[in-house]
Design a protein around this motif. Structure first.
Motif, PDB file in Angstrom:
ATOM      1  N   ILE A  31      32.836  36.564  35.817  1.00  0.00           N
ATOM      2  CA  ILE A  31      33.675  36.199  35.685  1.00  0.00           C
ATOM      3  C   ILE A  31      34.705  35.222  37.151  1.00  0.00           C
ATOM      4  CG2 ILE A  31      35.520  38.063  36.479  1.00  0.00           C
ATOM      5  CD1 ILE A  31      34.712  38.148  33.381  1.00  0.00           C
ATOM      6  N   ASP A  32      35.427  34.575  36.548  1.00  0.00           N
ATOM      7  CA  ASP A  32      36.205  33.505  38.160  1.00  0.00           C
ATOM      8  C   ASP A  32      37.369  34.025  38.554  1.00  0.00           C
ATOM      9  OD1 ASP A  32      33.411  32.330  37.701  1.00  0.00           O
ATOM     10  OD2 ASP A  32      34.658  30.724  36.425  1.00  0.00           O
ATOM     11  N   ARG A  33      37.711  34.527  38.237  1.00  0.00           N
ATOM     12  CA  ARG A  33      39.032  35.002  38.395  1.00  0.00           C
ATOM     13  C   ARG A  33      39.351  36.658  38.229  1.00  0.00           C
ATOM     14  NH1 ARG A  33      44.540  31.842  36.970  1.00  0.00           N
ATOM     15  NH2 ARG A  33      43.189  29.784  37.605  1.00  0.00           N
ATOM     16  N   PHE A  34      40.181  37.022  39.537  1.00  0.00           N
ATOM     17  CA  PHE A  34      39.702  38.842  39.631  1.00  0.00           C
ATOM     18  C   PHE A  34      41.506  39.279  39.340  1.00  0.00           C
ATOM     19  CE2 PHE A  34      35.861  37.617  40.489  1.00  0.00           C
ATOM     20  CZ  PHE A  34      35.491  38.819  40.134  1.00  0.00           C
ATOM     21  N   GLY A  35      42.393  40.191  38.862  1.00  0.00           N
ATOM     22  CA  GLY A  35      43.696  40.069  39.673  1.00  0.00           C
ATOM     23  C   GLY A  35      43.613  41.458  40.626  1.00  0.00           C
ATOM     24  N   GLU A  36      44.395  41.486  41.653  1.00  0.00           N
ATOM     25  CA  GLU A  36      44.754  42.190  43.079  1.00  0.00           C
ATOM     26  C   GLU A  36      46.164  42.739  42.781  1.00  0.00           C
ATOM     27  OE1 GLU A  36      42.441  44.076  44.985  1.00  0.00           O
ATOM     28  OE2 GLU A  36      40.735  42.967  44.515  1.00  0.00           O
ATOM     29  N   ASN A  37      46.672  43.590  43.057  1.00  0.00           N
ATOM     30  CA  ASN A  37      47.919  44.231  43.101  1.00  0.00           C
ATOM     31  C   ASN A  37      48.347  44.238  44.275  1.00  0.00           C
ATOM     32  OD1 ASN A  37      47.213  46.293  43.672  1.00  0.00           O
ATOM     33  ND2 ASN A  37      48.051  47.229  42.933  1.00  0.00           N
ATOM     34  N   ARG A  38      47.593  43.740  45.772  1.00  0.00           N
ATOM     35  CA  ARG A  38      48.114  44.144  47.145  1.00  0.00           C
ATOM     36  C   ARG A  38      48.022  42.657  47.481  1.00  0.00           C
ATOM     37  NH1 ARG A  38      49.587  48.982  49.437  1.00  0.00           N
ATOM     38  NH2 ARG A  38      49.644  50.239  47.747  1.00  0.00           N
ATOM     39  N   GLY A  64      33.730  30.278  44.484  1.00  0.00           N
ATOM     40  CA  GLY A  64      34.645  29.585  43.938  1.00  0.00           C
ATOM     41  C   GLY A  64      35.046  30.586  42.843  1.00  0.00           C
ATOM     42  N   ILE A  65      36.035  31.519  43.724  1.00  0.00           N
ATOM     43  CA  ILE A  65      36.110  33.180  43.366  1.00  0.00           C
ATOM     44  C   ILE A  65      37.823  32.893  43.399  1.00  0.00           C
ATOM     45  CG2 ILE A  65      36.373  35.476  43.614  1.00  0.00           C
ATOM     46  CD1 ILE A  65      33.276  35.998  43.383  1.00  0.00           C
ATOM     47  N   GLU A  66      38.657  32.848  42.958  1.00  0.00           N
ATOM     48  CA  GLU A  66      39.864  32.690  42.674  1.00  0.00           C
ATOM     49  C   GLU A  66      40.862  34.429  42.615  1.00  0.00           C
ATOM     50  OE1 GLU A  66      40.414  28.827  40.977  1.00  0.00           O
ATOM     51  OE2 GLU A  66      40.955  29.752  40.224  1.00  0.00           O
ATOM     52  N   PHE A  67      41.669  34.520  43.137  1.00  0.00           N
ATOM     53  CA  PHE A  67      42.176  35.764  42.444  1.00  0.00           C
ATOM     54  C   PHE A  67      43.875  35.122  41.769  1.00  0.00           C
ATOM     55  CE2 PHE A  67      39.592  36.527  45.713  1.00  0.00           C
ATOM     56  CZ  PHE A  67      39.400  38.029  45.265  1.00  0.00           C
ATOM     57  N   ALA A  68      44.648  36.582  40.756  1.00  0.00           N
ATOM     58  CA  ALA A  68      45.779  36.548  40.247  1.00  0.00           C
ATOM     59  C   ALA A  68      46.424  37.627  40.871  1.00  0.00           C
ATOM     60  CB  ALA A  68      45.471  36.389  38.531  1.00  0.00           C
ATOM     61  N   LEU A  69      47.265  37.541  41.366  1.00  0.00           N
ATOM     62  CA  LEU A  69      48.217  38.378  42.010  1.00  0.00           C
ATOM     63  C   LEU A  69      49.206  39.262  41.029  1.00  0.00           C
ATOM     64  CD1 LEU A  69      49.383  40.551  44.664  1.00  0.00           C
ATOM     65  CD2 LEU A  69      51.223  38.348  45.149  1.00  0.00           C
ATOM     66  N   ILE A  70      48.773  40.724  40.720  1.00  0.00           N
ATOM     67  CA  ILE A  70      49.197  41.349  39.748  1.00  0.00           C
ATOM     68  C   ILE A  70      50.442  41.987  39.689  1.00  0.00           C
ATOM     69  CG2 ILE A  70      47.647  40.673  38.103  1.00  0.00           C
ATOM     70  CD1 ILE A  70      46.754  43.362  38.522  1.00  0.00           C
ATOM     71  N   GLY A  71      50.389  41.776  41.218  1.00  0.00           N
ATOM     72  CA  GLY A  71      51.489  43.263  41.383  1.00  0.00           C
ATOM     73  C   GLY A  71      52.488  42.967  42.771  1.00  0.00           C
ATOM     74  N   PRO A  72      53.513  44.040  43.290  1.00  0.00           N
ATOM     75  CA  PRO A  72      55.334  42.667  43.397  1.00  0.00           C
ATOM     76  C   PRO A  72      54.526  41.969  44.905  1.00  0.00           C
ATOM     77  CG  PRO A  72      55.045  45.461  43.855  1.00  0.00           C
ATOM     78  CD  PRO A  72      53.367  44.963  43.105  1.00  0.00           C
ATOM     79  N   GLU A  86      48.725  30.837  49.842  1.00  0.00           N
ATOM     80  CA  GLU A  86      47.656  30.490  50.703  1.00  0.00           C
ATOM     81  C   GLU A  86      46.225  30.336  49.941  1.00  0.00           C
ATOM     82  OE1 GLU A  86      46.379  31.215  54.860  1.00  0.00           O
ATOM     83  OE2 GLU A  86      48.565  31.495  54.999  1.00  0.00           O
ATOM     84  N   TRP A  87      46.069  32.196  49.348  1.00  0.00           N
ATOM     85  CA  TRP A  87      45.048  32.574  48.214  1.00  0.00           C
ATOM     86  C   TRP A  87      45.473  32.565  47.199  1.00  0.00           C
ATOM     87  CZ3 TRP A  87      40.596  31.952  51.502  1.00  0.00           C
ATOM     88  CH2 TRP A  87      40.756  32.212  52.148  1.00  0.00           C
ATOM     89  N   VAL A  88      46.544  32.687  46.909  1.00  0.00           N
ATOM     90  CA  VAL A  88      47.245  33.561  45.167  1.00  0.00           C
ATOM     91  C   VAL A  88      46.567  31.647  43.778  1.00  0.00           C
ATOM     92  CG1 VAL A  88      48.240  33.793  43.496  1.00  0.00           C
ATOM     93  CG2 VAL A  88      48.104  35.608  45.817  1.00  0.00           C
ATOM     94  N   ALA A  89      45.624  31.925  43.591  1.00  0.00           N
ATOM     95  CA  ALA A  89      45.633  31.101  42.030  1.00  0.00           C
ATOM     96  C   ALA A  89      47.249  31.225  41.323  1.00  0.00           C
ATOM     97  CB  ALA A  89      44.331  30.858  42.171  1.00  0.00           C
ATOM     98  N   GLU A  90      47.552  32.190  41.193  1.00  0.00           N
ATOM     99  CA  GLU A  90      47.857  32.998  39.906  1.00  0.00           C
ATOM    100  C   GLU A  90      49.145  34.078  40.367  1.00  0.00           C
ATOM    101  OE1 GLU A  90      46.056  33.680  36.538  1.00  0.00           O
ATOM    102  OE2 GLU A  90      47.937  34.250  35.155  1.00  0.00           O
ATOM    103  N   PHE A  91      50.366  33.704  40.326  1.00  0.00           N
ATOM    104  CA  PHE A  91      51.354  34.962  40.002  1.00  0.00           C
ATOM    105  C   PHE A  91      52.265  35.904  38.875  1.00  0.00           C
ATOM    106  CE2 PHE A  91      55.484  36.480  42.269  1.00  0.00           C
ATOM    107  CZ  PHE A  91      55.350  37.802  42.479  1.00  0.00           C
TER     108      PHE A  91
END
Ligand code: PLP
Length: 248
Positions: free
Chosen positions: A64-71, A87-95, A106-111
Motif C-alpha cells: 500500500i502506497d497511499r493512505f486516507g486520513e480525515n484530519r 514514498g508513502i502518500e496521503f489522501a485527505l478524506i475529511g473536512p 504541502e502534504w496531501v496528494a489527493e483531497f
C-alpha cells in the motif's frame, strides 16, 4: 511497540495487517467478479486514522502506497514521522478548514472532501504559487444526515460547473459516505445517487473532466459499493482493526 501516545491504540501486528490487506483485496476481487468488473478499476485506499505509523509501515510492506486520513493535523504528524524514502502518500478524506489549507497542500496528494468554492479558491491560489496541481473529489451528502459533510445532491451540478475556473485543481470525481444502515436498499440508494450525479457530470464534461472516480464504500459496505460502480473504496477497520470512540 515503541513511542505510542496515550490515546492511540497499539498497532495490530504487522502480519495481521498484511493478512487483512490480502483479505480485503480478495473480497474486492470477488465483488468485481460478481459485478462483471475488472478488479484493476477499483482502488483500495486504506484509512489509517487513529492508528500509529507502525501500522502504515506494515501496510506499506504489503503493497500500500497511499493512505486516507480525515484530519490534516494527524495526517501531517504521520507524514513527518515517516521516512520519505518509503514514498508513502496521503489522501485527505475529511473536512479541511481554510486555516489548514497551507499545511494540507504541502502534504496531501489527493483531497476527497471538497465541498466549498471558497476552499477551492484558497487551495488553487496556494497550488499555483507552488506550481503544482491537486487531485480533488467533490463530497456529496447522499444520506441526508445533517451531521455529515458534503454538498446536498441538488447543489452538486452548479458547484461542479464552477470548478473549471481553478486550473490547479484536477477534478477527478465524487465521494460519499453512505447512510449507516443494515438495510442494503438504503445504502445502495446512496451509491446509486452518487453514480447518477457522476454520469451527468461526465456526459456534460463539466469542468472539463471525465469524472472518472467514484469514492464510495467503507469496511461495512465496500462490496455493495463495488456493485454500484465504486472506483475507490476507503477501508479502515477491516485492515487496521477497531478505533477508540471519536472525541468531539
Ligand atoms: C473513517 C473513514 C472511513 C473508513 O471507515 P471504516 O468503517 O473503518 O472502514 C472511510 N471514509 C471516511 C471519510 C472515513 O472518515
Amino acid at each position: 511497540m515503541s513511542e505510542l501516545t496515550n490515546n492511540q491504540p497499539d498497532a495490530a501486528p504487522a502480519d495481521v495487517i498484511a493478512a487483512n490487506v490480502a483479505a480485503v483485496r480478495g473480497r474486492i476481487a470477488s465483488a468485481c467478479e460478481r459485478a462483471g468488473r475488472d478488479a484493476a478499476e477499483v482502488r483500495l485506499l486504506p484509512v489509517s486514522k487513529t492508528h500509529p505509523v507502525e501500522a502504515l509501515v506494515a501496510a506499506h510492506a504489503a503493497g500500500i502506497d497511499r493512505f486516507g486520513e480525515n484530519r490534516v493535523q494527524e495526517l501531517v504528524a504521520k507524514a513527518e514521522l515517516l521516512d520519505p524514502a518509503l514514498g508513502i502518500e496521503f489522501a485527505l478524506i475529511g473536512p479541511l478548514q481554510s486555516n489548514k489549507a497551507g499545511r494540507a497542500v504541502e502534504w496531501v496528494a489527493e483531497f476527497q472532501a471538497l465541498d466549498s468554492l471558497k476552499l477551492a479558491a484558497n487551495l488553487d491560489r496556494r497550488l499555483q504559487a507552488l506550481g503544482r496541481s491537486l487531485d480533488v473529489l467533490v463530497e456529496v451528502n447522499t444520506s441526508g444526515e445533517s451531521t455529515k459533510f458534503g454538498l446536498a445532491p441538488d447543489d452538486v451540478l452548479s458547484f461542479a460547473a464552477e470548478l473549471g475556473a481553478f486550473d490547479s485543481l484536477n477534478v477527478r470525481g465524487l465521494m460519499t459516505i453512505a447512510i449507516p444502515s443494515p438495510d442494503h436498499k438504503q445504502v445502495a440508494a446512496c451509491f446509486e445517487m452518487l453514480r447518477g450525479l457522476r454520469d451527468r457530470l461526465r456526459d456534460d464534461q463539466v469542468a472539463g473532466s471525465d469524472w472518472p472516480e467514484l469514492s464510495m464504500g467503507m469496511s461495512g459496505d465496500f462490496e455493495l459499493a463495488i456493485e454500484h460502480g465504486a472506483t475507490c473504496v476507503r477501508v479502515g477497520t477491516a485492515i487496521f482493526g477497531g478505533r477508540p470512540p471519536v472525541a468531539g
